[in-house]
Structure formats: structure tokens, C-alpha cells
Design a protein around this motif. Structure first.
Motif, mmCIF file in Angstrom:
data_model
loop_
_atom_site.group_PDB
_atom_site.id
_atom_site.type_symbol
_atom_site.label_atom_id
_atom_site.label_comp_id
_atom_site.label_asym_id
_atom_site.label_seq_id
_atom_site.Cartn_x
_atom_site.Cartn_y
_atom_site.Cartn_z
ATOM 1 N N SER A 325 1.967 72.954 126.646
ATOM 2 C CA SER A 325 3.263 73.433 126.147
ATOM 3 C C SER A 325 3.549 72.824 124.779
ATOM 4 O O SER A 325 3.160 73.387 123.760
ATOM 5 C CB SER A 325 4.379 73.125 127.154
ATOM 6 O OG SER A 325 4.423 71.743 127.474
ATOM 7 N N ILE A 326 4.138 71.636 124.733
ATOM 8 C CA ILE A 326 4.490 71.055 123.428
ATOM 9 C C ILE A 326 3.298 70.431 122.707
ATOM 10 O O ILE A 326 3.359 70.184 121.518
ATOM 11 C CB ILE A 326 5.601 70.002 123.577
ATOM 12 C CG1 ILE A 326 5.104 68.776 124.367
ATOM 13 C CG2 ILE A 326 6.842 70.603 124.190
ATOM 14 C CD1 ILE A 326 6.010 67.562 124.264
ATOM 15 N N GLN A 327 2.201 70.169 123.422
ATOM 16 C CA GLN A 327 1.031 69.431 122.916
ATOM 17 C C GLN A 327 1.381 67.989 122.570
ATOM 18 O O GLN A 327 0.883 67.064 123.166
ATOM 19 C CB GLN A 327 0.413 70.139 121.704
ATOM 20 C CG GLN A 327 -0.213 71.461 122.020
ATOM 21 C CD GLN A 327 -1.713 71.472 121.797
ATOM 22 O OE1 GLN A 327 -2.339 70.467 121.524
ATOM 23 N NE2 GLN A 327 -2.298 72.650 121.938
ATOM 24 N N CYS A 328 2.263 67.781 121.594
ATOM 25 C CA CYS A 328 2.712 66.439 121.223
ATOM 26 C C CYS A 328 3.849 66.586 120.215
ATOM 27 O O CYS A 328 3.993 67.645 119.601
ATOM 28 C CB CYS A 328 1.580 65.605 120.637
ATOM 29 S SG CYS A 328 0.870 66.302 119.124
ATOM 30 N N PRO A 329 4.672 65.542 120.038
ATOM 31 C CA PRO A 329 5.713 65.614 119.007
ATOM 32 C C PRO A 329 5.094 65.668 117.609
ATOM 33 O O PRO A 329 3.912 65.390 117.417
ATOM 34 C CB PRO A 329 6.506 64.312 119.205
ATOM 35 C CG PRO A 329 6.153 63.841 120.574
ATOM 36 C CD PRO A 329 4.753 64.295 120.815
ATOM 37 N N SER A 330 5.918 65.995 116.630
ATOM 38 C CA SER A 330 5.470 66.093 115.244
ATOM 39 C C SER A 330 4.785 64.813 114.785
ATOM 40 O O SER A 330 5.293 63.710 114.986
ATOM 41 C CB SER A 330 6.671 66.371 114.342
ATOM 42 O OG SER A 330 6.382 66.069 112.994
ATOM 43 N N GLY A 331 3.630 64.981 114.131
ATOM 44 C CA GLY A 331 2.927 63.827 113.587
ATOM 45 C C GLY A 331 3.703 63.162 112.465
ATOM 46 O O GLY A 331 3.687 61.934 112.326
ATOM 47 N N PHE A 332 4.401 63.958 111.654
ATOM 48 C CA PHE A 332 5.231 63.376 110.604
ATOM 49 C C PHE A 332 6.293 62.459 111.215
ATOM 50 O O PHE A 332 6.521 61.349 110.741
ATOM 51 C CB PHE A 332 5.920 64.471 109.787
ATOM 52 C CG PHE A 332 5.003 65.249 108.906
ATOM 53 C CD1 PHE A 332 4.331 64.639 107.854
ATOM 54 C CD2 PHE A 332 4.827 66.610 109.102
ATOM 55 C CE1 PHE A 332 3.491 65.369 107.023
ATOM 56 C CE2 PHE A 332 3.990 67.351 108.286
ATOM 57 C CZ PHE A 332 3.320 66.726 107.245
ATOM 58 N N ALA A 333 6.954 62.964 112.259
ATOM 59 C CA ALA A 333 8.011 62.179 112.906
ATOM 60 C C ALA A 333 7.446 60.877 113.473
ATOM 61 O O ALA A 333 8.048 59.807 113.322
ATOM 62 C CB ALA A 333 8.680 62.993 114.013
ATOM 63 N N GLN A 334 6.298 60.965 114.125
ATOM 64 C CA GLN A 334 5.723 59.758 114.724
ATOM 65 C C GLN A 334 5.312 58.742 113.650
ATOM 66 O O GLN A 334 5.538 57.541 113.804
ATOM 67 C CB GLN A 334 4.539 60.128 115.611
ATOM 68 C CG GLN A 334 4.936 60.889 116.864
ATOM 69 C CD GLN A 334 3.797 61.000 117.854
ATOM 70 O OE1 GLN A 334 3.422 60.039 118.503
ATOM 71 N NE2 GLN A 334 3.235 62.199 117.956
ATOM 72 N N SER A 335 4.710 59.229 112.560
ATOM 73 C CA SER A 335 4.310 58.300 111.497
ATOM 74 C C SER A 335 5.518 57.637 110.855
ATOM 75 O O SER A 335 5.541 56.420 110.635
ATOM 76 C CB SER A 335 3.486 59.040 110.430
ATOM 77 O OG SER A 335 2.145 59.194 110.834
ATOM 78 N N PHE A 336 6.535 58.432 110.539
ATOM 79 C CA PHE A 336 7.719 57.880 109.889
ATOM 80 C C PHE A 336 8.500 56.948 110.815
ATOM 81 O O PHE A 336 8.890 55.838 110.424
ATOM 82 C CB PHE A 336 8.640 58.999 109.408
ATOM 83 C CG PHE A 336 8.405 59.413 107.988
ATOM 84 C CD1 PHE A 336 8.250 58.480 106.974
ATOM 85 C CD2 PHE A 336 8.347 60.756 107.655
ATOM 86 C CE1 PHE A 336 8.041 58.865 105.665
ATOM 87 C CE2 PHE A 336 8.138 61.155 106.341
ATOM 88 C CZ PHE A 336 7.983 60.211 105.343
ATOM 89 N N LEU A 337 8.759 57.394 112.042
ATOM 90 C CA LEU A 337 9.530 56.569 112.970
ATOM 91 C C LEU A 337 8.800 55.276 113.296
ATOM 92 O O LEU A 337 9.392 54.197 113.322
ATOM 93 C CB LEU A 337 9.834 57.351 114.252
ATOM 94 C CG LEU A 337 10.862 58.476 114.130
ATOM 95 C CD1 LEU A 337 10.877 59.321 115.392
ATOM 96 C CD2 LEU A 337 12.259 57.918 113.854
ATOM 97 N N ASN A 338 7.502 55.392 113.529
ATOM 98 C CA ASN A 338 6.736 54.177 113.808
ATOM 99 C C ASN A 338 6.755 53.234 112.615
ATOM 100 O O ASN A 338 6.912 52.013 112.773
ATOM 101 C CB ASN A 338 5.287 54.535 114.160
ATOM 102 C CG ASN A 338 4.433 53.299 114.360
ATOM 103 O OD1 ASN A 338 4.573 52.571 115.342
ATOM 104 N ND2 ASN A 338 3.551 53.034 113.408
ATOM 105 N N GLY A 339 6.597 53.787 111.409
ATOM 106 C CA GLY A 339 6.645 52.946 110.226
ATOM 107 C C GLY A 339 7.966 52.212 110.097
ATOM 108 O O GLY A 339 8.002 51.019 109.763
#
Length: 488
Positions: A325-339
Motif C-alpha cells: 500500500s504505502i510502501q514507505c513514508p517520503s524519503g525526503f521527510a525521513q532524511s530531513f526529520l532524522n537530520g
């Protein structure tokens, strides 16, 4: 002392969840990037073709000495720079070649590790085999919960008034949303117990609750009621879905004493964590709580990132659903939020949440001050919230001059007030829009309703969406509309 293992609750899974199999293609992904492995198995585009070599953002530097709403300046900013190649990034950053690629349905390890540490810090989960997985926010998490635990035709328990989109999600899947009575403090455990003890037919497998800063009522369930409801979940064997986007928007109690307002604030991390009402997750010794968390109300809703906490065996079923279904959340969001999280650290994130507490306490105070100033006390009851983004104004419909003419129907009074307020240029949402009215077949024994409750209507407002001056103007207009409509 070692923690217990979660209880096997696989019998509560839906037929859909039980039938989901491991994707063969996904199972092979663990070999991607393994040294010595030439990976020819998946349709993964080369990261060299990703047209993003670097993304950057200016974020405030903790401990946010100018407040969390202050404009970020050169003197107090941190520059996040995230590169495509791993070698160019700081430790614990998520490089773009990885975040923008397929895979990692559970979420990328760096951000999951941060959130696990955060979850343990706040909730101290009392059993061993818990974990968390990513989602694209609580709306999607709730849809996944329905698909994982219930089947068309099943009944679930919900608060008497609850988030209308949550009701629509359930009803579209053919799920019956049975309301549980509430008072100004939230769900009434004794009424839930009576409902379950006298239940007719197959009992519900799931209870959905927004228990902190409840939407729409703004109520906050205290620890004793949560403990009582958790015991009922054990006794009657159901899952608790703890939907908590507003959990960190807990505030100081409302007071008209300005001196007391200025002195009552949490300052240290220990004070902040201690002041939080205990979550269902913190008292879950069996793994029957599924907690839905999100950055939507603490960071930014458009980031579309959340996480689901629960026992590992149940969350494995969510992963199988997310794979297709969703596969995974946005990679941009994960990179930015994690950073951002890695830059702030756990202490910095707590500083941010403490700042949110102060901001929302002030916003709530302005809203409730305005209600007392502009709304007619003859027909209105004001209940200051202690959490969340919402407040409610209760009106006694029986005091409307046309109540008899309206056939003593409170909903007609609600409609008249709503339309009058629109004429005056202010909008708050009618409480009936949030009412759960699901009925099982055969129906459950009726719950007695007091005469006072039968004549009560309410409107939901928010102090989060507009600047404070506009908030006061809007409430002044709505108050004038109520006075006009009630002939005061």
C-alpha cells in the motif's frame, strides 16, 4: 528485573491480516547493498539518476532561547545539509541515495532508533518485545488498524463524539462504530463496563480512543480512568487503539489569576515528562495497545510522517499491509526529520515540546478569556481544556426562544446557531458532526440519557489555526451570534 513478553493476540487479527503473506520480492531486499552481492533482483533505479545531490534546510538551534515561534536568524540557526552520497554526510544522517530508493517499509533505521529511544524515555513500555514502524501519519495508521483487526460487519467501540474522519474511514469499510458514553473528563469506565457486560452477540475486538486533548471535546482522560479501561480490555479481550497526535500538547490548568499563569510552567525535562498523563502504552503489560504517534501536531502535518508502536508480532502484520500500500513514508521527510532529530538530540526534542506546551497554554488562555468575555453565561457552559488544539462551548438548547417551535429538537437549534454565526462571519464546528451512532444487529441495550444531556449542544473551536488577534475577533463574532440567536 526482566520485562514480560507480550501476550499472543493473533486471534484478534482480521481475516485480511491473517491471509497476508511475505512478499517474495521484499524478502530478497535484505541482500541489497550486501558486500560481494550483485543485486539484479529488483526494479531499483540507479541513485545516480536521482536529480538531488544535496538538500538543505535552516532549523532553529536548541534550546530555542527565543521561543519555538521565533523567526530563525543567522545567530540561532543550524544548517542541515544532506547529500546523496553517504561519505559526504554526518554520522547518523540518512543519505539521499538510500532515502529516495525503494525499500525500508518499516522506516529507515536511524529515525526508528531515535523514535524508539524517545518512546522508551516517555512511556517506559513495560513488556519486552515491543517495537515501532513508520507510517504516513495517524490517518493512514488508523486505516491500517482497521484492516489489521476488523472485518466488514464487525463492531468496534469508539468515544461518543470522535474525529469525524475516523468514523468515515470505519464506516466506508462496513465497520459499526458503537459509541461509549462520555462526560467532561472523557470516557466513563463504568458505562463501558456495563456496555460490555451486557453485550449482545460477538464482542468488539477493538476500542478506538483519542484520549489526550480529545477531538472534538478537548477532554483528557486521567490515569485512573485509563487503568480502569485497560483492565476492561484485559477482561473482555480487545485491542486499544491509542490515537495520540495531541499527546504533547498538554497544558497548565486554566486560571484567571495572571500572576499564577506567569509562574506555572514546566522548565526541566524531568518536570515535563512527569507532568504528562500516563499513556495506555505505559501500562500495557500484555501488548494489547497499539499507539499511533505523529509529527503532524508537533513539527509539521505536511511532512506526512508518523509511527505505530505495539508488540512486534502484531506490527509484522502492519508491515505486510504497508508493503503493498504505502510502501514507505517520503524519503525526503525521513532524511530531513532524522537530520533535525539527530541535530537536536533527545534533550533538544524535549526542549521543543516544552516550548510547544508554553505556546499552547497561552493560546488556550486567550481563547478561554475571550469566551468568558463575549459569550452569554445565561446559556453557555465553558470547559477549559488541559490538552490539545480544541475547546468546546456547550449551549442549553432548551433556552432558545424557538425551542418549542423547533419541536424541542436540539439539532435545529444547533443549525440555527451555526448559520447565524456564519452570517456574523465566524465558524465553529457543530458537535453533531462528530457523533458516533453505530447500531449493531441485534442492537445493544440502550444507555439512559439525562434530561440535561438531551438538551445540550456544543460547538468545537480551535485556538491553533489563527493568530491571537484573529482568534479574539472570531470569538467575539460568534458570541454576538449566540446572543442574537437566543434573544439576549
Amino acid at each position: 528485573m526482566s520485562k514480560p513478553q507480550a501476550k499472543d493476540l493473533s486471534h484478534l487479527l482480521s481475516e485480511e491480516a491473517k491471509s497476508r503473506r511475505l512478499s517474495p520480492l521484499k524478502s530478497a531486499f535484505k541482500y541489497f547493498n550486501q558486500p560481494g552481492m550483485t543485486y539484479l533482483g529488483g526494479g531499483l533505479p540507479l541513485s545516480q539518476y536521482f536529480p538531488f545531490d544535496k538538500i538543505s534546510a535552516d532549523i532553529p538551534t536548541q534550546p530555542f532561547s527565543n521561543g519555538i515561534g521565533a523567526q530563525v536568524t543567522d545567530a540561532d540557526k543550524t544548517v542541515l545539509e544532506i547529500y546523496k552520497l553517504k561519505a559526504k554526510n554526518s554520522p547518523n544522517q540518512i543519505e539521499l541515495s538510500r532515502s529516495l530508493q525503494y525499500g525500508f517499509t518499516e522506516g529507515l533505521p536511524e529515525i526508528l532508533d531515535f523514535l524508539k529511544e524517545h518512546t522508551d524515555l516517555i512511556h517506559k513500555v513495560p513488556y519486552e518485545d515491543w517495537t515501532l514502524i513508520s507510517s504516513v501519519g495517524n490517518t493512514q495508521s488508523w486505516d491500517a488498524c482497521l484492516r489489521t483487526f476488523v472485518t466488514r460487519g464487525d463492531a468496534i467501540l469508539v468515544e461518543e463524539h470522535t474525529f469525524s474522519s475516523a468514523l468515515e474511514t470505519a464506516q466506508a469499510q462496513g465497520i459499526i462504530t458503537v459509541p461509549v458514553p462520555m462526560d467532561t473528563e472523557g470516557i466513563i469506565p463504568e458505562d463501558l463496563e456495563k456496555l460490555l457486560d451486557n453485550w449482545v452477540g460477538p464482542k468488539p475486538k477493538m476500542f478506538y480512543t483519542i484520549c489526550t486533548g480529545q477531538n472534538p471535546t478537548g477532554s483528557c482522560l486521567d490515569a485512573e480512568r485509563r487503568k480502569a479501561i485497560y483492565k476492561l480490555a484485559q477482561k473482555h479481550d480487545f485491542i486499544i487503539i491509542e490515537d495520540e497526535p495531541y499527546y504533547f500538547l498538554q497544558m497548565e490548568p486554566y486560571t484567571t489569576d495572571l500572576k499564577e499563569r506567569s509562574s506555572k510552567h514546566v522548565h526541566s525535562h524531568e518536570e515535563f515528562v512527569k507532568a504528562l498523563v500516563p499513556s495506555y502504552l505505559s501500562m500495557d503489560v500484555e501488548g494489547r495497545v497499539i499507539r499511533l504517534d505523529s509529527v503532524s501536531k508537533t513539527i509539521a502535518p505536511g511532512s506526512r510522517f508518523g509511527w505505530i508502536v505495539g508488540q512486534a508480532k502484531l506490527l509484522e502484520r502492519f508491515v505486510r499491509l504497508h508493503e503493498v500500500s504505502i510502501q514507505c513514508p517520503s524519503g525526503f521527510a525521513q532524511s530531513f526529520l532524522n537530520g533535525m532529530f539527530q541535530s537536536w538530540g533527545q534533550a533538544g526534542y524535549l526542549d521543543w515540546l516544552i516550548g510547544l506546551r508554553a505556546e499552547y497554554t497561552h493560546k488556550r488562555d486567550v481563547a478561554i478569556d475571550s469566551l468568558h468575555k463575549y459569550f452569554p453565561k445565561e446559556v453557555v457552559t465553558i470547559l477549559p481544556p488541559v490538552a490539545g488544539m480544541f475547546f468546546v462551548v456547550h449551549l442549553d438548547a432548551s433556552k432558545h426562544p424557538k425551542f418549542k417551535e423547533f419541536g424541542e429538537d436540539p439539532l435545529k437549534v444547533e443549525t440555527a446557531v451555526y448559520e447565524r454565526a456564519l452570517e456574523f462571519g465566524s465558524l465553529m464546528v457543530p458537535g453533531s458532526w462528530f457523533k458516533a451512532e453505530g447500531v449493531t444487529n441485534p442492537p445493544q441495550p440502550p444507555t439512559p440519557e439525562s434530561a440535561e444531556h438531551a438538551h445540550s449542544i456544543f460547538f468545537r473551536g480551535t485556538y491553533a489555526a489563527v493568530p491571537l488577534d484573529q482568534l479574539e475577533i472570531g470569538l467575539e463574532k460568534f458570541g454576538r451570534a449566540v446572543k442574537f440567536e437566543f434573544g439576549l
